[in-house]
Design an enzyme around this catalytic site. Structure first.
Site, PDB file in Angstrom:
ATOM      1  CG  ASP A 167      -5.064 -36.797  58.639  1.00 45.19           C
ATOM      2  OD1 ASP A 167      -4.583 -37.445  57.275  1.00 45.19           O
ATOM      3  OD2 ASP A 167      -6.391 -36.758  58.651  1.00 45.19           O
ATOM      4  CE1 TYR A 188     -37.647 -51.136  56.420  1.00 45.84           C
ATOM      5  CE2 TYR A 188     -39.640 -51.581  55.284  1.00 45.84           C
ATOM      6  CZ  TYR A 188     -38.895 -50.330  55.670  1.00 45.84           C
ATOM      7  OH  TYR A 188     -38.936 -49.398  55.669  1.00 45.84           O
ATOM      8  CG  ASN A 190      -1.761 -42.440  59.040  1.00 44.16           C
ATOM      9  OD1 ASN A 190      -0.709 -42.372  58.996  1.00 44.16           O
ATOM     10  ND2 ASN A 190      -2.865 -41.494  58.968  1.00 44.16           N
ATOM     11  CE  LYS A 215      -6.813 -43.063  55.359  1.00 44.48           C
ATOM     12  NZ  LYS A 215      -5.715 -42.873  56.318  1.00 44.48           N
TER      13      LYS A 215
HETATM   14  N1  LIG Z   1       3.471 -41.054  55.764  1.00 47.04           N
HETATM   15  C1  LIG Z   1       2.459 -41.098  56.651  1.00 47.04           C
HETATM   16  O1  LIG Z   1       2.093 -41.948  57.225  1.00 47.04           O
HETATM   17  C2  LIG Z   1       1.986 -39.659  56.855  1.00 47.04           C
HETATM   18  C3  LIG Z   1       0.917 -39.549  57.849  1.00 47.04           C
HETATM   19  C4  LIG Z   1       0.485 -37.988  57.824  1.00 47.04           C
HETATM   20  C5  LIG Z   1       0.838 -37.025  57.016  1.00 47.04           C
HETATM   21  N2  LIG Z   1       1.635 -37.396  56.092  1.00 47.04           N
HETATM   22  C6  LIG Z   1       2.316 -36.347  55.180  1.00 47.04           C
HETATM   23  O2  LIG Z   1       2.691 -35.483  55.864  1.00 47.04           O
HETATM   24  C7  LIG Z   1       2.395 -34.052  55.427  1.00 47.04           C
HETATM   25  C8  LIG Z   1       1.569 -33.320  56.338  1.00 47.04           C
HETATM   26  O3  LIG Z   1       0.328 -33.968  56.927  1.00 47.04           O
HETATM   27  P1  LIG Z   1      -0.739 -33.001  57.862  1.00 47.04           P
HETATM   28  O4  LIG Z   1      -1.795 -34.141  57.848  1.00 47.04           O
HETATM   29  O5  LIG Z   1       0.083 -33.121  58.888  1.00 47.04           O
HETATM   30  O6  LIG Z   1      -1.042 -31.704  57.226  1.00 47.04           O
HETATM   31  P2  LIG Z   1      -1.234 -30.308  57.557  1.00 47.04           P
HETATM   32  O7  LIG Z   1      -1.730 -29.507  56.430  1.00 47.04           O
HETATM   33  O8  LIG Z   1      -2.067 -30.348  59.007  1.00 47.04           O
HETATM   34  O9  LIG Z   1       0.103 -29.940  58.274  1.00 47.04           O
HETATM   35  C9  LIG Z   1       1.434 -29.594  57.153  1.00 47.04           C
HETATM   36  C10 LIG Z   1       2.114 -28.526  57.966  1.00 47.04           C
HETATM   37  O10 LIG Z   1       3.365 -28.576  57.350  1.00 47.04           O
HETATM   38  C11 LIG Z   1       3.566 -26.931  57.115  1.00 47.04           C
HETATM   39  N3  LIG Z   1       4.630 -26.987  55.970  1.00 47.04           N
HETATM   40  C12 LIG Z   1       4.116 -26.925  54.795  1.00 47.04           C
HETATM   41  N4  LIG Z   1       5.208 -26.387  54.180  1.00 47.04           N
HETATM   42  C13 LIG Z   1       6.371 -26.309  54.918  1.00 47.04           C
HETATM   43  C14 LIG Z   1       7.754 -26.183  54.684  1.00 47.04           C
HETATM   44  N5  LIG Z   1       8.078 -25.822  53.452  1.00 47.04           N
HETATM   45  N6  LIG Z   1       8.493 -26.173  55.880  1.00 47.04           N
HETATM   46  C15 LIG Z   1       8.027 -26.565  56.929  1.00 47.04           C
HETATM   47  N7  LIG Z   1       6.566 -26.707  57.243  1.00 47.04           N
HETATM   48  C16 LIG Z   1       5.763 -26.361  56.134  1.00 47.04           C
HETATM   49  C17 LIG Z   1       2.189 -26.334  56.898  1.00 47.04           C
HETATM   50  O11 LIG Z   1       2.333 -24.828  57.147  1.00 47.04           O
HETATM   51  C18 LIG Z   1       1.405 -27.301  58.030  1.00 47.04           C
HETATM   52  O12 LIG Z   1       1.313 -26.523  59.246  1.00 47.04           O
HETATM   53  C19 LIG Z   1       1.658 -34.388  54.151  1.00 47.04           C
HETATM   54  O13 LIG Z   1       2.354 -34.389  53.123  1.00 47.04           O
HETATM   55  C20 LIG Z   1       1.062 -35.716  54.480  1.00 47.04           C
HETATM   56  O14 LIG Z   1       0.932 -36.367  53.269  1.00 47.04           O
HETATM   57  C21 LIG Z   1       2.332 -38.651  55.975  1.00 47.04           C
HETATM   58  O1  LIG Z   2      -3.577 -41.209  55.431  1.00 46.60           O
HETATM   59  C1  LIG Z   2      -2.873 -41.858  54.850  1.00 46.60           C
HETATM   60  O2  LIG Z   2      -2.981 -42.954  54.397  1.00 46.60           O
HETATM   61  C2  LIG Z   2      -1.541 -40.965  54.412  1.00 46.60           C
HETATM   62  C3  LIG Z   2      -1.227 -39.687  55.066  1.00 46.60           C
HETATM   63  O3  LIG Z   2      -2.474 -39.591  56.339  1.00 46.60           O
HETATM   64  C4  LIG Z   2      -0.981 -38.607  54.253  1.00 46.60           C
HETATM   65  O4  LIG Z   2      -1.679 -37.632  54.474  1.00 46.60           O
HETATM   66  O5  LIG Z   2      -0.293 -38.815  53.406  1.00 46.60           O
END
Ligand SMILES: NC(=O)c1ccc[n+]([C@@H]2O[C@H](COP(=O)([O-])OP(=O)(O)OC[C@H]3O[C@@H](n4cnc5c(N)ncnc54)[C@H](O)[C@@H]3O)[C@@H](O)[C@H]2O)c1
Ligand SMILES: O=C(O)C[C@H](O)C(=O)O
Length: 493
Positions: A239, A116, A395, A171
């Site tokens: 995401d 420092y 992710n 994260k």
């Molecule tokens: N497992 C993984 O690694 C992982 C990674 C990213 C996101 N996810 C999951 O995916 C989902 C979306 O994440 P995101 O970051 O893209 O969110 P986001 O909010 O950017 O997008 C979600 C999209 O899904 C649409 N949606 C909602 N209900 C719907 C339906 N019944 N039918 C069709 N489309 C519908 C919404 O309008 C929106 O455009 C969340 O459940 C998240 O947890 C999982």
């Molecule tokens: O970010 C994660 O580890 C999970 C995923 O992106 C989610 O939105 O469910």
């Protein structure tokens, strides 16, 4: 159609119980917990006297309601007094999950004077003279801001910045654990893109990279694009790109399992948000046969009016036939389903109508678009985002290694070439000898994954291989010190 919740470590509780000390006492407790559907994972005797014993019984339950039911069942037993119930997930979060820890010792005036004031002033001046030295002499070289506005947190929606903090801390912990990256949460009390861009631009000098997290679509696209234009450090929206990288890796291996080629398959994607849009862009870039994108209002196609720019792009670049039926209809004969949308949209029958050897990635968290156990009856490969099912797509397989590689390469931007290289590294980490329908992605705990991703990203950034340690070794220091010290050293005159 809802997936039945199984006991999970995420809903683990510790119950302090006083019980009459007879020979069957402990057995009655564990039997009761088992009959209530929970799984006993530990039992510790805390205290005892001639007539009673006090134990801490730890068990996995399915959710908060189930935990209450387990406690009620124990309370109803003769001679049992439930003293206290602790939710172990909340216990783990008390006071947060990360902290700042000094890398230098501060035991005396000598160390204080160099770490420092007054010593630090010369280092400041050296950086003022040569801003590139910030990477050598400060935390910038290894630090990432995890930035959110709390508008799309996991599958929980718009819960705001404070409620998003546990995810951002998580994260940051994962960044350190898997990539050796020092990440810090930056939660913003604004959801205005102009303000977010201005704030991130203003804080950027202290960081080697920006990781945008859980910012809702379509604002996330604009924010990311504007920051990429403005900043000379990589901007990565986890995401979008983290998910797209891991999905491409998983799909590469799933196609290897079923013996199909990306160019020949028809993919249906549910959810054209942050994750879905990035996944589709990467698959299109890789030459996928065709994609039909669904969101709440149905299939995206060229005839739809008033689409936002992201959806307009998708409408123009997917759905070659202009299909406009519902999601189950689109799935008929499709090779791949990718869900990043909402829970419980599809039945086993919908999956049965897909092409032979179909692939289903139902990734909505915490509950997938289709019950994976139903899907597995009809599809050749099934993946979810869940840790209690095979083929967990998350992710974390991507972002620690991606940022490790970008920081080591002093990359100024994240590129599609890096995404493809990272996906290949993750897919190849499984290896032909281990690949099968239940193992299409490596384990999160496979220590080879993040280094392989980092090396692939560095190569894609056309950067030389760095020395093994992220910090400068002693050999680097005299040169830096001499350079930096020369103008201001009181000893040099
Ligand atoms: N497992 C993984 O690694 C992982 C990674 C990213 C996101 N996810 C999951 O995916 C989902 C979306 O994440 P995101 O970051 O893209 O969110 P986001 O909010 O950017 O997008 C979600 C999209 O899904 C649409 N949606 C909602 N209900 C719907 C339906 N019944 N039918 C069709 N489309 C519908 C919404 O309008 C929106 O455009 C969340 O459940 C998240 O947890 C999982
Ligand atoms: O970010 C994660 O580890 C999970 C995923 O992106 C989610 O939105 O469910």
């Amino acid at each position: 159609m809802a997936i039945t919740r199984l006991p999970s470590a995420g809903f683990s509780i510790t119950i302090r119980i006083s019980v009459t000390a007879d020979a069957s006492a402990i057995g009655r407790l564990t039997t009761c917990v088992g009959e209530a559907g929970a799984i006993v994972t530990a039992l510790d005797v805390v205290d005892s006297d001639p007539t009673t014993v006090i134990v801490d019984l730890t068990c996995d339950t399915a959710d908060a309601t189930h935990a209450d039911q387990v406690v009620e069942a124990l309370t109803a037993l003769d001679g049992v007094d439930v003293r206290k119930v602790s939710d172990r997930t909340f216990l783990l979060h008390l006071g947060g999950k990360i902290e700042v820890s000094p890398k230098v010792s501060l035991r005396n005036r000598d160390e204080l004077s160099r770490a420092y004031t007054p010593g630090v002033a010369r280092v400041c001046l050296a950086i003022a003279e040569n801003p590139a030295d910030a990477r050598r002499l400060t935390i910038k070289r290894n630090t990432v801001a995890v930035v959110t506005d709390g508008s799309a947190v996991l599958g929980l929606g718009n819960i705001g910045p404070a409620a998003a903090l546990p995810v951002m801390e998580g994260k940051a912990a994962l960044f350190k654990r898997f990539g050796g990256v020092d990440a810090w949460p930056v939660v913003l009390d604004t959801q205005d893109p102009d303000e977010i861009v201005a704030i991130v631009r203003a804080i950027a000098p202290g960081y080697g990279g920006i990781n945008l997290e859980d910012i809702a679509a379509p604002r996330c696209f604009e924010i990311e694009n504007r920051l990429r234009e403005l900043l000379d450090i990589p901007v990565f929206h986890d995401d979008q790109h983290g998910t797209a990288i891991v999905v491409l890796a998983a799909l590469t291996n799933a196609l290897r399992v079923v013996g199909k080629k990306l160019a020949d398959v028809r993919v249906v994607v549910s959810g054209a948000g942050a994750a879905g849009t990035a996944i589709m862009k990467l698959l299109l870039r890789q030459g996928v046969g065709d994609i039909i994108a669904y969101d709440r209002q149905g299939a995206l196609h060229r005839g739809l009016p008033d689409l936002n720019p992201a959806w307009q792009w998708l409408a123009e670049n997917t759905n070659a036939e202009g299909f406009s039926g519902d999601l189950p209809a689109a799935l008929r004969g499709a090779d791949v389903f990718i869900g990043v949308s909402a829970p419980n949209l599809l039945s086993g029958d919908d999956i049965a109508a897909m092409a032979p050897d179909s692939i289903v990635f139902a990734l909505a968290n915490p509950d997938p678009e289709v019950d994976p156990r139903e899907a597995r009856k009809h599809a050749a490969v099934v993946a979810t985002g869940r840790s209690d099912q095979p083929n967990q797509i998350n992710n974390v397989l991507a972002f620690p290694g991606v940022f490790r590689g970008m920081l080591d390469a002093h990359a100024e931007e994240f590129t599609e070439e890096m995404a493809i290289a990272a996906a290949r590294a993750i897919a190849d980490a499984v290896g032909a000898e281990k690949l099968n329908p239940t193992v299409i992605v490596p384990s999160v705990f496979d220590p080879r994954v993040a280094p392989a991703v980092a090396a692939a990203v560095r190569a894609a950034a056309h950067a030389p291989t760095p020395p093994p340690a992220a910090d400068p070794g002693p050999a680097d220091l005299p040169e830096i010190a001499a350079e930096a010290a020369a103008p201001a050293s009181p000893l040099s005159s």
